[in-house]
Design a protein around this motif. Structure first.
Motif, mmCIF file in Angstrom:
data_model
loop_
_atom_site.group_PDB
_atom_site.id
_atom_site.type_symbol
_atom_site.label_atom_id
_atom_site.label_comp_id
_atom_site.label_asym_id
_atom_site.label_seq_id
_atom_site.Cartn_x
_atom_site.Cartn_y
_atom_site.Cartn_z
ATOM 1 N N PHE A 72 0.798 -1.222 0.000
ATOM 2 C CA PHE A 72 0.000 0.000 0.000
ATOM 3 C C PHE A 72 0.836 1.280 0.000
ATOM 4 N N LEU A 90 -6.058 7.261 -0.347
ATOM 5 C CA LEU A 90 -5.320 6.100 0.146
ATOM 6 C C LEU A 90 -4.298 6.523 1.195
ATOM 7 N N VAL A 94 -4.262 4.929 4.855
ATOM 8 C CA VAL A 94 -3.095 4.191 5.359
ATOM 9 C C VAL A 94 -2.605 4.816 6.672
#
Length: 157
Positions: A72, A90, A94
């Motif tokens: 990721f 994202l 995260v």
């Protein structure tokens, strides 16, 4: 917050400031991706069950999530460069997951062995605070640039 002389909304960033923030994000997530990748090379993936101190354990779900950061973090960098808003989303997800995981481990390891888990705060805490301030501006700027680009006559023809 703008440094260019071009007219723009005060809610968006200048191109220079946007690039500076983007470089900081990419460096941080590249470093994180490298650190998690090296962790996979040094340790067997998903095999770790002990924490950093005697008497502490690492729950399997956190081991899976920590291992997934090797994927990721680099994906975040790529998305920040090619699909800015997806990358920002994202990135925030995260970082939020890192905070949730480490805060839970702080509590768990304190209960298990009176171990204070704080080393993650130096880098992740600093990045999290930086994102808390800058990500909304980056999001608005990316949305404005995307809207302007799609409204451009050159793009329509």
């Amino acid at each position: 917050m703008t440094t260019d002389s071009s007219p723009q909304s005060s809610r968006t960033l200048s191109r220079r400031t946007e690039i500076i923030f983007l470089v900081i994000y990419c460096i941080c997530f590249s470093f994180g991706g490298f650190a998690h990748l090296m962790d996979l090379v040094v340790n067997q993936p998903l095999a770790r069950t002990t924490g950093p101190a005697p008497g502490t354990t690492l729950p399997f779900v956190w081991n899976v999530i920590s291992t997934s950061f090797a994927l990721f973090n680099p994906l975040t960098v790529v998305l920040l460069l090619v699909r800015r808003q997806a990358g920002i989303a994202l990135m925030v997800a995260v970082t939020t997951l890192v905070f949730v995981m480490n805060l839970e481990l702080m509590v768990q390891w304190w209960i298990q062995a009176r171990y204070v888990h704080y080393k993650w705060l130096y880098l992740n805490g600093t990045l999290g605070l930086f994102q808390l301030v800058t990500a909304p501006w980056m999001w608005r700027t990316a949305a404005a640039r995307s809207a302007a680009q799609s409204a451009s006559p050159a793009m329509a023809g």
